[in-house]
Design a protein around this motif. Structure first.
Motif, PDB file in Angstrom:
ATOM      1  N   VAL A 195       0.819  -1.223   0.000  1.00 57.54           N
ATOM      2  CA  VAL A 195       0.000   0.000   0.000  1.00 57.54           C
ATOM      3  C   VAL A 195       0.846   1.264   0.000  1.00 57.54           C
ATOM      4  O   VAL A 195       0.333   2.368  -0.124  1.00 57.54           O
ATOM      5  CB  VAL A 195      -0.990   0.041   1.199  1.00 57.54           C
ATOM      6  CG1 VAL A 195      -2.030  -1.062   1.071  1.00 57.54           C
ATOM      7  CG2 VAL A 195      -0.287  -0.011   2.534  1.00 57.54           C
ATOM      8  N   ALA A 196       2.191   1.117   0.147  1.00 58.32           N
ATOM      9  CA  ALA A 196       3.065   2.298   0.144  1.00 58.32           C
ATOM     10  C   ALA A 196       3.066   2.923  -1.240  1.00 58.32           C
ATOM     11  O   ALA A 196       2.951   2.222  -2.247  1.00 58.32           O
ATOM     12  CB  ALA A 196       4.482   1.907   0.539  1.00 58.32           C
ATOM     13  N   GLU A 197       3.214   4.233  -1.284  1.00 55.02           N
ATOM     14  CA  GLU A 197       3.199   4.939  -2.558  1.00 55.02           C
ATOM     15  C   GLU A 197       4.290   4.374  -3.475  1.00 55.02           C
ATOM     16  O   GLU A 197       5.424   4.180  -3.060  1.00 55.02           O
ATOM     17  CB  GLU A 197       3.438   6.429  -2.333  1.00 55.02           C
ATOM     18  CG  GLU A 197       3.257   7.208  -3.613  1.00 55.02           C
ATOM     19  CD  GLU A 197       3.315   8.706  -3.381  1.00 55.02           C
ATOM     20  OE1 GLU A 197       3.293   9.118  -2.215  1.00 55.02           O
ATOM     21  OE2 GLU A 197       3.388   9.427  -4.369  1.00 55.02           O
ATOM     22  N   GLY A 198       3.907   4.112  -4.717  1.00 54.15           N
ATOM     23  CA  GLY A 198       4.850   3.557  -5.678  1.00 54.15           C
ATOM     24  C   GLY A 198       5.276   2.145  -5.316  1.00 54.15           C
ATOM     25  O   GLY A 198       6.169   1.577  -5.933  1.00 54.15           O
ATOM     26  N   GLY A 199       4.647   1.553  -4.276  1.00 51.68           N
ATOM     27  CA  GLY A 199       4.995   0.204  -3.852  1.00 51.68           C
ATOM     28  C   GLY A 199       6.379   0.106  -3.231  1.00 51.68           C
ATOM     29  O   GLY A 199       6.938  -0.973  -3.095  1.00 51.68           O
ATOM     30  N   ARG A 200       6.954   1.246  -2.837  1.00 54.63           N
ATOM     31  CA  ARG A 200       8.293   1.239  -2.240  1.00 54.63           C
ATOM     32  C   ARG A 200       8.309   2.084  -0.969  1.00 54.63           C
ATOM     33  O   ARG A 200       7.568   3.042  -0.836  1.00 54.63           O
ATOM     34  CB  ARG A 200       9.306   1.829  -3.231  1.00 54.63           C
ATOM     35  CG  ARG A 200       9.665   0.871  -4.339  1.00 54.63           C
ATOM     36  CD  ARG A 200      10.881   1.347  -5.064  1.00 54.63           C
ATOM     37  NE  ARG A 200      10.591   2.535  -5.855  1.00 54.63           N
ATOM     38  CZ  ARG A 200      11.534   3.279  -6.426  1.00 54.63           C
ATOM     39  NH1 ARG A 200      12.798   2.988  -6.261  1.00 54.63           N
ATOM     40  NH2 ARG A 200      11.195   4.331  -7.152  1.00 54.63           N
ATOM     41  N   GLU A 201       9.209   1.719  -0.057  1.00 59.99           N
ATOM     42  CA  GLU A 201       9.242   2.405   1.231  1.00 59.99           C
ATOM     43  C   GLU A 201      10.585   3.091   1.472  1.00 59.99           C
ATOM     44  O   GLU A 201      11.607   2.671   0.962  1.00 59.99           O
ATOM     45  CB  GLU A 201       8.983   1.397   2.357  1.00 59.99           C
ATOM     46  CG  GLU A 201       7.597   0.799   2.272  1.00 59.99           C
ATOM     47  CD  GLU A 201       7.407  -0.375   3.205  1.00 59.99           C
ATOM     48  OE1 GLU A 201       6.413  -0.387   3.919  1.00 59.99           O
ATOM     49  OE2 GLU A 201       8.272  -1.271   3.211  1.00 59.99           O
ATOM     50  N   THR A 202      10.547   4.135   2.290  1.00 56.75           N
ATOM     51  CA  THR A 202      11.759   4.892   2.597  1.00 56.75           C
ATOM     52  C   THR A 202      11.696   5.396   4.036  1.00 56.75           C
ATOM     53  O   THR A 202      10.608   5.527   4.602  1.00 56.75           O
ATOM     54  CB  THR A 202      11.916   6.091   1.631  1.00 56.75           C
ATOM     55  OG1 THR A 202      12.987   6.915   2.082  1.00 56.75           O
ATOM     56  CG2 THR A 202      10.659   6.944   1.577  1.00 56.75           C
ATOM     57  N   PHE A 203      12.846   5.695   4.630  1.00 58.92           N
ATOM     58  CA  PHE A 203      12.900   6.356   5.941  1.00 58.92           C
ATOM     59  C   PHE A 203      12.804   7.878   5.781  1.00 58.92           C
ATOM     60  O   PHE A 203      12.725   8.593   6.753  1.00 58.92           O
ATOM     61  CB  PHE A 203      14.217   6.051   6.656  1.00 58.92           C
ATOM     62  CG  PHE A 203      14.295   4.681   7.255  1.00 58.92           C
ATOM     63  CD1 PHE A 203      13.169   3.889   7.390  1.00 58.92           C
ATOM     64  CD2 PHE A 203      15.504   4.184   7.716  1.00 58.92           C
ATOM     65  CE1 PHE A 203      13.245   2.625   7.956  1.00 58.92           C
ATOM     66  CE2 PHE A 203      15.600   2.924   8.288  1.00 58.92           C
ATOM     67  CZ  PHE A 203      14.463   2.144   8.401  1.00 58.92           C
ATOM     68  N   GLY A 204      12.898   8.353   4.520  1.00 50.63           N
ATOM     69  CA  GLY A 204      12.852   9.782   4.272  1.00 50.63           C
ATOM     70  C   GLY A 204      13.965  10.509   5.006  1.00 50.63           C
ATOM     71  O   GLY A 204      15.073   9.988   5.143  1.00 50.63           O
ATOM     72  N   ALA A 205      13.657  11.705   5.481  1.00 46.98           N
ATOM     73  CA  ALA A 205      14.669  12.560   6.094  1.00 46.98           C
ATOM     74  C   ALA A 205      15.165  12.026   7.430  1.00 46.98           C
ATOM     75  O   ALA A 205      16.190  12.479   7.941  1.00 46.98           O
ATOM     76  CB  ALA A 205      14.107  13.962   6.274  1.00 46.98           C
ATOM     77  N   TYR A 206      14.416  11.069   8.026  1.00 46.66           N
ATOM     78  CA  TYR A 206      14.858  10.520   9.307  1.00 46.66           C
ATOM     79  C   TYR A 206      16.216   9.835   9.159  1.00 46.66           C
ATOM     80  O   TYR A 206      16.964   9.703  10.100  1.00 46.66           O
ATOM     81  CB  TYR A 206      13.850   9.505   9.846  1.00 46.66           C
ATOM     82  CG  TYR A 206      12.518  10.100  10.226  1.00 46.66           C
ATOM     83  CD1 TYR A 206      12.433  11.043  11.252  1.00 46.66           C
ATOM     84  CD2 TYR A 206      11.354   9.719   9.580  1.00 46.66           C
ATOM     85  CE1 TYR A 206      11.200  11.584  11.605  1.00 46.66           C
ATOM     86  CE2 TYR A 206      10.122  10.257   9.931  1.00 46.66           C
ATOM     87  CZ  TYR A 206      10.049  11.193  10.941  1.00 46.66           C
ATOM     88  OH  TYR A 206       8.844  11.723  11.289  1.00 46.66           O
ATOM     89  N   ALA A 207      16.509   9.368   7.944  1.00 48.89           N
ATOM     90  CA  ALA A 207      17.767   8.661   7.711  1.00 48.89           C
ATOM     91  C   ALA A 207      18.853   9.642   7.310  1.00 48.89           C
ATOM     92  O   ALA A 207      18.599  10.642   6.638  1.00 48.89           O
ATOM     93  CB  ALA A 207      17.572   7.633   6.608  1.00 48.89           C
ATOM     94  N   LYS A 208      20.052   9.343   7.730  1.00 47.67           N
ATOM     95  CA  LYS A 208      21.201  10.174   7.335  1.00 47.67           C
ATOM     96  C   LYS A 208      21.412  10.038   5.833  1.00 47.67           C
ATOM     97  O   LYS A 208      21.154   8.996   5.254  1.00 47.67           O
ATOM     98  CB  LYS A 208      22.446   9.683   8.060  1.00 47.67           C
ATOM     99  CG  LYS A 208      22.512  10.153   9.494  1.00 47.67           C
ATOM    100  CD  LYS A 208      23.932  10.045  10.029  1.00 47.67           C
ATOM    101  CE  LYS A 208      24.072  10.759  11.352  1.00 47.67           C
ATOM    102  NZ  LYS A 208      23.093  10.318  12.355  1.00 47.67           N
ATOM    103  N   GLY A 209      21.893  11.111   5.214  1.00 51.39           N
ATOM    104  CA  GLY A 209      22.232  11.027   3.802  1.00 51.39           C
ATOM    105  C   GLY A 209      21.086  11.364   2.876  1.00 51.39           C
ATOM    106  O   GLY A 209      21.287  11.528   1.688  1.00 51.39           O
TER     107      GLY A 209
END
Lengths: 223, 299, 331
Positions: C315-329
């Protein structure tokens, strides 16, 4: 299988056999039934701008045209979708029914390409949001058309669905067995190719190391 | 009388180029006010910070008001320290993040174009807190601007009248990303594009420009045809955003149209000689998509 | 009853509200059927009657309801926003989520006892900014912008004394929200004032051979090969030419999912977790809320690490997940 779950295999088979006039009559009856069961949904759709949506079940020969806004909601089967459409939805019948009943997440199906939506999104989004407020049940509405014998019809339909599912499963298993040998061969070939590539990479690496050693010991100490 | 202002330089120019640019502005540009400082990325400031007092002094000697602009986004300790230092100088500052208000304590300020002032209620709050001039956000139509100006008859209203429009700000650096770098080790690649890096759609049509963490329009806002209507609506200041173009010439052109010594049509033709092939945009002002260009009376 | 961390869940329809409450939401947030909230999509959101019914349903099950009035009123048209605040208060909302200075000012003066939360649309991302809203408008909670790292979140909470709500699942904007004009630049409709990014009436998809082309207004946002997951034509997740090369310059079409960081977020002092997606279906709401309820209950009982439900990827957008800005880099 739940008492109210839509019998997809049966429906695919039956709908495929129905002559066009009978299907037209059946969908018209079904829409009338929906209108009585879900008046709020139909009111919401009636308030929309006039809109025509093509529905293309990929596992059926029939296509459908859904019209709402201004005119009463109508769903008409057709063989081709040639008329001007605001938008078009394409997917397997089971998926489309799941969407209609709000059991599936349309966005997830869109991301994974299980449904393909083309054209203007406004109508599609309005329709999806109107449906999402309701708990539509296609099977119940369809069998209710049989009036007092609706319940027995439902039972027979579900029994047929179970038999079809079992037959389908047997077929799938035989199909699997037939193809297993070929796949095996294929996987051995892949394995060999990988081994070959690894061997080649190792050879190259050894050659490089030899060359380096030679550069460091130009006298020729490599044995 | 309407004033012309020169907005803060949005791009990362080398220090010598900045010094030369502002020297020429001080000597030749018919602008009443110049905004100085770094709005986009606080990492850039050390490159030219030490020149700012001299540049400000020279501009003031030339009779121009100097306003110090502050970053669009205040998050890091470095950014907080930066605005704290600025607020303590007593100079007039332009805020672009409401965090500044916590440090100003009623001191007079300019509300920058990156502050969301969409309505009279917000304008009231800012005036109460000490705003003496309020920039309208990029999105506003001429009707909305007129409504706000009517509410602020004693104060000043400024509108962005020339240059690539700032459309978004992020924590992420797109210039670094476009060069496969991280923001922490960006090598200041944004300095390679004096006017921003053009971004196109997949079919090749240009759309946006990026400038570090900022995203701008590809087209230049060119409000010349609309100046008279905006003046009538109560706009007092018109902002020209610096680009790697002849800004003295462009300011002179705007001044001439404001003074009525050049008509808007001729003004646009001459402006186009400076900006081509980059197109003009003015959609927002006419209540349309920002990317649109609505030729006015002048065509 | 809140266990571990408060779970704040989206509802675009009364049906989704009931689903969220039943699936274990501690709080549900929703908006009215107009431009006063940032998910102003056709056929979505609550009438006044819907809201009264929804609040009764939620309160009867110890669940709270927040009302988002988080857009920026247009000049000369303050009425809808005033009515939204007045009606949210009259319907018994537990809090209103606000962004605009004028709206905050109105709510503070007229409804001093109605809890005020600062929306992510206000983009208050520094201790200074949050303290400004706290001192000027008495906000009790801030929804933090999706541009901060976990360390920054911890530092913010330590320096402001205001409850923090953070996004943990759903769509992810890469631009500072409430200050992004990309969508209005392309369509003329403003996320800030009209409450809609990439409005449905400007979105179209067409097939180009075996590729799917997505457009927003006249702008081509993306083109997908037949084996690629599709995505919405959100401007900041479009594919554009940079140096002549197609690239996801701003962000790939991915959805935020920070389940592995929940323990860290709790340690950082976060009060509540927000799930994005009022525009999504009730099935999405059921799937995500159920999964998060399980994870939070497991964490409350000492599970470590948090179990990662794989139902969420679909159900995640684009079928892919991310930590976004919470992750370094990420930056």
């Amino acid at each position: 299988m739940a008492e109210t779950e839509f019998p997809v295999l049966l429906a695919t088979n039956v709908l495929g056999l129905l002559p066009a006039p009978a299907l037209t009559r059946a969908t018209a009856l079904l829409m009338r039934r929906f209108g009585r069961t879900y008046p709020r949904l139909f009111r919401a759709l009636a308030g929309h701008e006039p809109c025509t949506i093509g529905i293309e079940p990929t596992d059926l020969a029939h296509r459908f045209v859904l019209r709402f806004g201004g005119t009463p909601v109508s769903l008409v089967p057709t063989l081709t979708l040639e008329q001007p459409l605001n938008a078009c939805v394409r997917g397997r019948l089971a998926t489309l029914v799941g969407l209609l009943e709000g059991r599936l997440d349309s966005d997830a199906l869109f991301f994974s390409r299980e449904i393909v939506i083309t054209g203007e999104m406004e109508a599609i989004v309005s329709l999806r949001n109107a449906l999402d407020r309701e708990t539509v049940n296609v099977f119940q509405a369809a069998t209710a058309l049989f009036g007092p014998v609706g319940h027995p019809v439902r039972r027979v339909a579900l029994m047929l669905e179970r038999r079809l599912a079992a037959a389908h499963q047997r077929l799938t298993m035989r199909h699997e067995a037939l193809h297993a040998a070929r796949r095996e061969e294929h996987s051995i070939a892949t394995y060999c190719a990988r081994q070959e590539a690894e061997l080649q990479a190792l050879r190259t690496r050894i050659a490089k190391i030899e060359a380096q050693t030679r550069r460091r010991n130009p006298i020729g100490a490599v044995t | 009388m309407s004033c012309l202002t020169l907005g803060p330089l949005q791009f990362h120019w080398p220090a010598p180029r900045r010094r030369d640019f502002y020297a020429r502005i001080a000597d030749e540009a018919p602008v009443e006010c110049v905004y100085l400082g770094e709005v986009v990325c606080s990492k850039r400031l050390p490159w030219f910070e030490k020149d700012l007092p001299k540049i400000a002094e020279r501009l003031r000697r030339a009779g121009k008001q100097v306003v110090f602009s502050t970053p669009a986004l205040i998050i890091t300790d470095r950014e907080v320290a930066m605005i704290r230092a600025l607020c303590e100088t007593g100079d007039l500052i332009e805020i672009n993040d409401l965090a500044c208000l916590q440090l100003l304590n009623g001191q007079a300020f300019v509300s920058g174009p990156l502050v969301n002032v969409f309505n009279e209620g917000t304008l009231d709050v800012l005036l109460r807190l000490g705003a003496i001039r309020v920039n309208t956000p990029m999105e506003l139509s001429i009707d909305a601007i007129a409504t706000l100006a009517a509410q602020n008859q004693a104060g000043e209203i400024e509108v962005f009248a020339f240059g690539r429009q700032p459309l978004a700000i992020s924590q992420r650096c797109y210039h670094a990303r476009a060069h496969d770098l991280h923001k922490d080790n960006c090598q200041f690649v944004c300095g390679q594009d004096a006017d921003g890096l053009a971004i196109a759609q997949l079919d090749g049509r240009p759309l946006l420009a990026i400038n570090g963490t900022q995203t701008l329009s590809h087209g230049h806002v060119a409000l010349l045809d609309e100046l008279a209507d905006l003046q009538a609506a109560g706009v007092t200041h018109f902002r020209l955003s610096p680009h790697a173009l002849d800004m003295v010439e462009i300011a002179t052109l705007y001044r001439a149209v404001l003074d009525g010594t050049c008509d808007a049509e001729e003004g646009l033709t001459r402006l186009r000689e400076h900006t081509a092939p980059v197109p003009f945009v003015n959609g927002y002002l006419h209540g349309r998509a920002g990317v649109d260009w609505q030729p006015g009376r002048a065509g | 009853m809140t266990r571990y961390l408060e779970l704040v869940c989206p509802a675009g329809t009364p049906a989704a509200l009931r689903v969220a409450v039943d699936a274990g939401a501690d709080t549900v947030y929703c908006g009215f059927q107009d431009c006063t909230n940032a998910r102003n999509y056709p056929g979505l959101n609550f009438t006044r009657e819907d809201l009264r019914g929804g609040i009764a349903y939620a309160h009867a099950r110890s669940c709270r309801v927040f009302v988002a009035v988080n857009t920026f009123p247009r000049a000369g048209d303050f009425g809808p926003w005033q009515r939204a605040i007045d009606d949210a208060a009259a319907c018994g909302a537990d809090a209103v989520i606000l962004a605009d200075l004028g709206v905050l000012d109105y709510a503070t003066c007229r409804h001093p006892n109605l809890r005020r939360h600062l929306s992510v649309q206000a983009a208050a991302a520094s201790p200074l900014g949050i303290r400004f809203y706290r001192d000027a408008f008495g906000i009790s909670r801030v929804v933090l912008p999706r541009v901060l790292s976990v360390e920054e979140v911890a530092a913010l909470i330590g320096q402001t004394g205001v409850e923090a709500e953070v996004f943990t699942f759903g769509s992810l904007g890469t631009m500072v929200e409430g200050r992004c004009f990309l969508s209005s630049y392309m369509t003329g409709r403003s996320p800030s004032s009209d409450g809609v990014c990439a409005p449905a009436e400007c979105v179209s998809y067409r097939e180009d051979g075996d590729r799917l082309v997505s457009c927003l207004g006249d702008v081509m946002i993306n083109r997908f090969a037949s084996d690629e997951p599709a995505a919405y034509p959100t401007p900041c997740k479009g594919r554009f030419l940079v140096h002549g090369r197609p690239s996801y310059l701003f962000e790939e079409p991915t959805g935020l999912n920070v389940i592995p960081l929940l323990a860290e977020l709790k340690a950082a002092g976060v009060t509540a977790l927000k799930i994005e997606g009022r525009q999504r279906s009730r099935t999405y709401v059921a799937t995500v809320v159920t999964a998060f309820r399980r994870v939070l209950d497991a964490l409350a009982e000492g599970a470590s690490p948090a179990p990662m439900p794989d139902v969420l990827r679909a159900v995640a957008e684009g079928g892919r997940e991310t930590f976004g800005a919470y992750a370094k880099g990420w930056r």
